[in-house]
Each structure stands twice: as C-alpha cells, then as structure tokens.
Motif scaffolding. Structure first.
Motif, PDB file in Angstrom:
ATOM      1  N   LEU A 196     -11.579   1.996  -6.695  1.00  0.00           N
ATOM      2  CA  LEU A 196     -11.643   2.032  -5.235  1.00  0.00           C
ATOM      3  C   LEU A 196     -11.469   0.632  -4.646  1.00  0.00           C
ATOM      4  O   LEU A 196     -10.809   0.454  -3.622  1.00  0.00           O
ATOM      5  N   PHE A 197     -12.053  -0.366  -5.280  1.00  0.00           N
ATOM      6  CA  PHE A 197     -11.950  -1.740  -4.792  1.00  0.00           C
ATOM      7  C   PHE A 197     -10.487  -2.197  -4.744  1.00  0.00           C
ATOM      8  O   PHE A 197     -10.043  -2.814  -3.767  1.00  0.00           O
ATOM      9  N   SER A 198      -9.725  -1.885  -5.753  1.00  0.00           N
ATOM     10  CA  SER A 198      -8.303  -2.247  -5.782  1.00  0.00           C
ATOM     11  C   SER A 198      -7.518  -1.512  -4.700  1.00  0.00           C
ATOM     12  O   SER A 198      -6.624  -2.081  -4.061  1.00  0.00           O
ATOM     13  N   ARG A 199      -7.863  -0.267  -4.467  1.00  0.00           N
ATOM     14  CA  ARG A 199      -7.185   0.512  -3.413  1.00  0.00           C
ATOM     15  C   ARG A 199      -7.457  -0.077  -2.036  1.00  0.00           C
ATOM     16  O   ARG A 199      -6.553  -0.195  -1.204  1.00  0.00           O
ATOM     17  N   VAL A 200      -8.716  -0.463  -1.818  1.00  0.00           N
ATOM     18  CA  VAL A 200      -9.062  -1.053  -0.519  1.00  0.00           C
ATOM     19  C   VAL A 200      -8.337  -2.377  -0.335  1.00  0.00           C
ATOM     20  O   VAL A 200      -7.852  -2.681   0.764  1.00  0.00           O
ATOM     21  N   ARG A 201      -8.212  -3.181  -1.364  1.00  0.00           N
ATOM     22  CA  ARG A 201      -7.476  -4.450  -1.268  1.00  0.00           C
ATOM     23  C   ARG A 201      -6.005  -4.205  -0.928  1.00  0.00           C
ATOM     24  O   ARG A 201      -5.419  -4.908  -0.112  1.00  0.00           O
ATOM     25  N   LEU A 202      -5.407  -3.182  -1.551  1.00  0.00           N
ATOM     26  CA  LEU A 202      -4.017  -2.841  -1.231  1.00  0.00           C
ATOM     27  C   LEU A 202      -3.868  -2.392   0.221  1.00  0.00           C
ATOM     28  O   LEU A 202      -2.917  -2.787   0.917  1.00  0.00           O
ATOM     29  N   ASP A 234       0.820  -1.218   0.000  1.00  0.00           N
ATOM     30  CA  ASP A 234       0.000   0.000   0.000  1.00  0.00           C
ATOM     31  C   ASP A 234       0.853   1.267   0.000  1.00  0.00           C
ATOM     32  O   ASP A 234       0.638   2.178   0.785  1.00  0.00           O
ATOM     33  N   THR A 235       1.797   1.326  -0.899  1.00  0.00           N
ATOM     34  CA  THR A 235       2.601   2.539  -1.031  1.00  0.00           C
ATOM     35  C   THR A 235       1.785   3.612  -1.746  1.00  0.00           C
ATOM     36  O   THR A 235       0.754   3.328  -2.374  1.00  0.00           O
ATOM     37  N   ASP A 236       2.250   4.844  -1.654  1.00  0.00           N
ATOM     38  CA  ASP A 236       1.532   5.947  -2.318  1.00  0.00           C
ATOM     39  C   ASP A 236       1.449   5.724  -3.826  1.00  0.00           C
ATOM     40  O   ASP A 236       0.403   5.962  -4.430  1.00  0.00           O
ATOM     41  N   GLU A 237       2.534   5.252  -4.407  1.00  0.00           N
ATOM     42  CA  GLU A 237       2.547   5.034  -5.850  1.00  0.00           C
ATOM     43  C   GLU A 237       1.555   3.936  -6.247  1.00  0.00           C
ATOM     44  O   GLU A 237       0.843   4.058  -7.251  1.00  0.00           O
ATOM     45  N   ALA A 238       1.518   2.850  -5.460  1.00  0.00           N
ATOM     46  CA  ALA A 238       0.610   1.744  -5.781  1.00  0.00           C
ATOM     47  C   ALA A 238      -0.848   2.176  -5.631  1.00  0.00           C
ATOM     48  O   ALA A 238      -1.705   1.800  -6.442  1.00  0.00           O
ATOM     49  N   LEU A 239      -1.137   2.971  -4.616  1.00  0.00           N
ATOM     50  CA  LEU A 239      -2.513   3.429  -4.422  1.00  0.00           C
ATOM     51  C   LEU A 239      -2.938   4.384  -5.533  1.00  0.00           C
ATOM     52  O   LEU A 239      -4.089   4.348  -5.985  1.00  0.00           O
ATOM     53  N   ARG A 240      -2.026   5.244  -5.971  1.00  0.00           N
ATOM     54  CA  ARG A 240      -2.365   6.155  -7.063  1.00  0.00           C
ATOM     55  C   ARG A 240      -2.556   5.409  -8.378  1.00  0.00           C
ATOM     56  O   ARG A 240      -3.361   5.799  -9.218  1.00  0.00           O
ATOM     57  N   ALA A 241      -1.808   4.317  -8.553  1.00  0.00           N
ATOM     58  CA  ALA A 241      -1.887   3.560  -9.802  1.00  0.00           C
ATOM     59  C   ALA A 241      -3.067   2.586  -9.827  1.00  0.00           C
ATOM     60  O   ALA A 241      -3.386   2.038 -10.892  1.00  0.00           O
ATOM     61  N   ALA A 242      -3.712   2.353  -8.686  1.00  0.00           N
ATOM     62  CA  ALA A 242      -4.844   1.417  -8.654  1.00  0.00           C
ATOM     63  C   ALA A 242      -5.989   1.953  -9.512  1.00  0.00           C
ATOM     64  O   ALA A 242      -6.320   3.145  -9.446  1.00  0.00           O
TER      65      ALA A 242
END
Length: 95
Positions: free
Chosen positions: A65-71, A54-62
């Motif tokens: 919303l569902f993918s962000r919550v999984r991260l 759940d890094t900032d880069e990974a969250l921005r690239a998701a």
C-alpha cells in the motif's frame, strides 16, 4: 462651281476643334489599404504529456500500500505541475 469660303472655313474649324478636345477619361483608380485586426487562435506548445507513474499496471505491480500511495502522489504532483504550465500558457495567450 461656286465655293463658299465661310462654309469650308467653318467645317475646318469644327474638325480641328473636334481633334483638339480631350476625351472623357475616367479618374485613375486609387487603392486604399484597410487593416483590420483578425483574431488568431493561440496554441501554446507545451510539449508531450509526461509519463505518469500511477498507471494501472504500475499500481497493480506495486508490492504494498505504501508503494501505491507514493505512485499516486507522484502522479498527482506531475498533474498539478502540468496544470500550472497549461494555465500559464493560456494566460500568456489572453494577455
């Protein structure tokens, strides 16, 4: 010359008595070992920090919303597991 046998004999006895006496010798040194417990800092080896997803880069690239919550949940689970490892290692140090 008049010789005094008592004087010569007394001097000889005094010289012999001086040679026969033992000099004052200091008692031998005795070494005692004293063992004192010394606290040692415990540094458990936990290994390197994991790569959290759940890094900032990974969250921005998701993509959504569902993918962000999984991260975020995956990162939280890793942090909880790491915290349990640290707690167990520190408890082993204290015990």
């Amino acid at each position: 010359m008049i010789r005094k046998p008592g004087l010569i004999a007394g001097a000889a006895i005094a010289l012999l008595a001086g040679c026969a006496s033992t000099p004052d010798v200091a008692p031998p040194s005795v070494m005692h070992t004293v063992e004192v417990p010394t606290p040692v800092r415990c540094r458990p080896d936990l290994g390197p920090e994991p790569d959290y997803p759940d890094t900032d880069e990974a969250l921005r690239a998701a993509p959504d919303l569902f993918s962000r919550v999984r991260l975020l949940l995956a990162g939280r689970m890793l942090r909880i597991a790491r915290d349990q490892q640290k707690t167990a290692a520190l408890a082993a140090c204290a015990g």
